[in-house]
Design a protein around this motif. Sequence first.
Motif, mmCIF file in Angstrom:
data_model
loop_
_atom_site.group_PDB
_atom_site.id
_atom_site.type_symbol
_atom_site.label_atom_id
_atom_site.label_comp_id
_atom_site.label_asym_id
_atom_site.label_seq_id
_atom_site.Cartn_x
_atom_site.Cartn_y
_atom_site.Cartn_z
ATOM 1 N N GLU A 1 0.832 -1.197 0.000
ATOM 2 C CA GLU A 1 0.000 0.000 0.000
ATOM 3 C C GLU A 1 0.869 1.251 0.000
ATOM 4 O O GLU A 1 1.990 1.244 0.515
ATOM 5 C CB GLU A 1 -0.909 0.017 1.241
ATOM 6 N N VAL A 2 0.336 2.339 -0.579
ATOM 7 C CA VAL A 2 1.005 3.646 -0.531
ATOM 8 C C VAL A 2 0.067 4.636 0.137
ATOM 9 O O VAL A 2 -1.164 4.500 0.057
ATOM 10 C CB VAL A 2 1.399 4.135 -1.944
ATOM 11 N N GLY A 3 0.656 5.630 0.835
ATOM 12 C CA GLY A 3 -0.187 6.536 1.614
ATOM 13 C C GLY A 3 0.172 7.997 1.441
ATOM 14 O O GLY A 3 1.214 8.363 0.895
ATOM 15 N N GLU A 4 -0.741 8.865 1.955
ATOM 16 C CA GLU A 4 -0.529 10.323 1.930
ATOM 17 C C GLU A 4 -0.945 10.925 3.275
ATOM 18 O O GLU A 4 -1.455 10.216 4.153
ATOM 19 C CB GLU A 4 -1.321 10.957 0.781
ATOM 20 N N LYS A 5 -0.709 12.240 3.426
ATOM 21 C CA LYS A 5 -1.100 12.998 4.626
ATOM 22 C C LYS A 5 -0.433 12.441 5.888
ATOM 23 O O LYS A 5 -1.018 11.639 6.615
ATOM 24 C CB LYS A 5 -2.622 13.012 4.797
ATOM 25 N N ILE A 6 0.785 12.898 6.118
ATOM 26 C CA ILE A 6 1.557 12.445 7.288
ATOM 27 C C ILE A 6 1.086 13.134 8.556
ATOM 28 O O ILE A 6 0.816 14.335 8.558
ATOM 29 C CB ILE A 6 3.054 12.722 7.071
ATOM 30 N N VAL A 7 1.000 12.369 9.621
ATOM 31 C CA VAL A 7 0.701 12.905 10.951
ATOM 32 C C VAL A 7 1.720 12.337 11.943
ATOM 33 O O VAL A 7 2.399 11.356 11.658
ATOM 34 C CB VAL A 7 -0.732 12.540 11.421
ATOM 35 N N GLY A 8 1.810 12.973 13.109
ATOM 36 C CA GLY A 8 2.676 12.451 14.168
ATOM 37 C C GLY A 8 4.028 13.123 14.219
ATOM 38 O O GLY A 8 4.404 13.894 13.325
ATOM 39 N N SER A 9 4.782 12.835 15.282
ATOM 40 C CA SER A 9 6.112 13.404 15.495
ATOM 41 C C SER A 9 7.124 12.702 14.593
ATOM 42 O O SER A 9 6.773 11.769 13.875
ATOM 43 C CB SER A 9 6.514 13.233 16.958
ATOM 44 N N LYS A 10 8.364 13.142 14.687
ATOM 45 C CA LYS A 10 9.406 12.570 13.824
ATOM 46 C C LYS A 10 9.523 11.067 13.965
ATOM 47 O O LYS A 10 9.626 10.329 13.002
ATOM 48 C CB LYS A 10 10.756 13.228 14.137
ATOM 49 N N LYS A 11 9.511 10.582 15.194
ATOM 50 C CA LYS A 11 9.676 9.146 15.427
ATOM 51 C C LYS A 11 8.431 8.357 15.072
ATOM 52 O O LYS A 11 8.502 7.230 14.616
ATOM 53 C CB LYS A 11 10.066 8.887 16.887
ATOM 54 N N GLY A 12 7.255 8.958 15.286
ATOM 55 C CA GLY A 12 6.018 8.208 15.079
ATOM 56 C C GLY A 12 5.228 8.645 13.865
ATOM 57 O O GLY A 12 4.000 8.543 13.838
ATOM 58 N N ARG A 13 5.932 9.166 12.852
ATOM 59 C CA ARG A 13 5.224 9.653 11.652
ATOM 60 C C ARG A 13 4.596 8.501 10.885
ATOM 61 O O ARG A 13 5.191 7.441 10.732
ATOM 62 C CB ARG A 13 6.203 10.398 10.738
ATOM 63 N N GLN A 14 3.374 8.744 10.400
ATOM 64 C CA GLN A 14 2.704 7.766 9.548
ATOM 65 C C GLN A 14 1.633 8.470 8.727
ATOM 66 O O GLN A 14 1.287 9.628 8.993
ATOM 67 C CB GLN A 14 2.084 6.648 10.377
ATOM 68 N N CYS A 15 1.133 7.784 7.733
ATOM 69 C CA CYS A 15 0.109 8.372 6.870
ATOM 70 C C CYS A 15 -1.284 8.060 7.403
ATOM 71 O O CYS A 15 -1.513 7.026 8.033
ATOM 72 C CB CYS A 15 0.255 7.843 5.444
ATOM 73 N N THR A 16 -2.219 8.967 7.104
ATOM 74 C CA THR A 16 -3.605 8.781 7.584
ATOM 75 C C THR A 16 -4.423 7.919 6.635
ATOM 76 O O THR A 16 -5.341 7.218 7.063
ATOM 77 C CB THR A 16 -4.297 10.146 7.745
ATOM 78 N N THR A 17 -4.104 7.964 5.348
ATOM 79 C CA THR A 17 -4.884 7.178 4.378
ATOM 80 C C THR A 17 -3.945 6.377 3.479
ATOM 81 O O THR A 17 -2.859 6.843 3.118
ATOM 82 C CB THR A 17 -5.756 8.089 3.485
ATOM 83 N N TYR A 18 -4.370 5.177 3.125
ATOM 84 C CA TYR A 18 -3.550 4.294 2.281
ATOM 85 C C TYR A 18 -4.370 3.775 1.100
ATOM 86 O O TYR A 18 -5.597 3.583 1.198
ATOM 87 C CB TYR A 18 -3.027 3.099 3.082
ATOM 88 N N LEU A 19 -3.665 3.551 -0.001
ATOM 89 C CA LEU A 19 -4.270 2.966 -1.197
ATOM 90 C C LEU A 19 -3.554 1.650 -1.488
ATOM 91 O O LEU A 19 -2.317 1.617 -1.574
ATOM 92 C CB LEU A 19 -4.115 3.922 -2.387
ATOM 93 N N ARG A 20 -4.321 0.577 -1.629
ATOM 94 C CA ARG A 20 -3.722 -0.735 -1.889
ATOM 95 C C ARG A 20 -3.403 -0.878 -3.374
ATOM 96 O O ARG A 20 -4.275 -0.702 -4.230
ATOM 97 C CB ARG A 20 -4.659 -1.844 -1.422
ATOM 98 N N LEU A 21 -2.146 -1.231 -3.694
ATOM 99 C CA LEU A 21 -1.727 -1.376 -5.089
ATOM 100 C C LEU A 21 -1.774 -2.811 -5.581
ATOM 101 O O LEU A 21 -1.765 -3.055 -6.786
ATOM 102 C CB LEU A 21 -0.303 -0.839 -5.266
ATOM 103 N N GLY A 22 -1.816 -3.785 -4.665
ATOM 104 C CA GLY A 22 -1.891 -5.181 -5.105
ATOM 105 C C GLY A 22 -1.437 -6.146 -4.032
ATOM 106 O O GLY A 22 -0.998 -5.750 -2.940
#
Length: 482
Positions: A411-432
Amino acid sequence: YMQFFTRHNLKHFDKMRCLRKRSAVSFLGILVVCLLFMNLYIEDGYVLEGDKQLIRETATHQLNPERYVHSFKDLSNFSGSINISYRYLAGTPLPRKRYLTIGLSSVKRKKGNYLLETIKSIFEQSSYEELKEIAVVVQLADFDSAWCEGMVQDISQKFAHHIIAGRLIVIHVPEDYYPVLDGLKRNYNDPEDRVKFRSKQNVDYAFLLNFCANLSDYYVMLEDDVRCSKNFLTAVKKVITSREGSYWVTLEFSKLGYIGKLYHSHDLPRLAHFLLMFYQEMPCDWLLIHFRGLLAQKEVIRFKPSLFQHMGYYSSYKGAENKLKDDDFEEESFDIPDNPPANLHTNMNVFENYEASKAYSSIDEYFWGKAPSTGDFYGIVFEKPIKISKIKVVTGTEDRQNDILHHGALEVGEKIVGSKKGRQCTTYLRLGEFKNGNFEITDVEHKVLFDINCMRILVTKSQKEWLIIRSISVWTSQTPNQ
């Protein structure tokens, strides 16, 4: 009174005799030390006095690098060139410094000769722009002058335009400059002719390295029976750029012997001296490992795919068969991934030191996690939003073929949230989904409309087997507008 005087004189006499005895012992001790130093000095004209102790303590392959790192790095004697007169058999001194020098040393073989094919492969697999940045130095290291003359004629006929363009030089070092090659010690119970062959080879390479020290920024060592991958220089430059800011002594672009070993040119004088110091001790490829360790690079830094392949069927030693092949070699390896800077993390139980970063690197290492469960993931958060053209993920290895991702998705994602250590994306799109442990997709930029901040490998079903993520490769297209 006379008794006292006599006793006093006897004591004085004993004291004097004792002093003379001590003086004699001290003198003998100094004499022995002096003789030892003289012996160390005259034993081998190629080895400097201060280095002999290191040789004596390193008579076997079991050399302890950590013990000698500081003394070896500080030896100023290693920075100077070795005083040798080289004969130019073809070509002239380079008019300007290049990016990469490719060094080859060749001797007459009893069966087969691959030198011309190797030179041809170097030039044919390089673009016009790449040819401007390379220099090829061929050392004909055989003492048979008739063979050397014949080989120079062949090289000059087939590669005349490269010689004229100043990117091909053929050199020779007269036999007079070589140290003793007969009657050397037989380490590892090698036969005498084998010891002579490998010892001379060490000296050949030392002389070649010494010649190439100021020709370019980097130097790569090849054998005279090698096939190159297409646009290998572009791949090498990409790797060197990716290592900016990190310390390295040797980068390896083949797993075989001393093929495809890359050095900073400023290290070549030290390496040349080192090979001469230990020329009779062990084969060249073992010495190269020790050199790397002495300069404080403990781990092998090897890149895949391999850029150089051994093509010779017969060895230069007695024409023996040599069928060694590098199974990581790819002829069309110019399409190496970009793998832009990113933070890597996983919630899987990591085995020992097989951490997440090793799957995303082009180095020959991998991530290894204990039996993953549904919902476990391996995450990549890019430092900047990117456009991706292609993604390829390989799991498992040849000897652990069942440690693959049996059920998973990418999956690939956009819209990062969180601090430097705990950064992650809020939404993901499955590619396969993964198939047989592998995943590959192209034209991603046409399938994903947003700039990608994150990518993750998601476990969709628990498995009893452990998971090896062998490599994650990401190719980028143009950088998105910020």
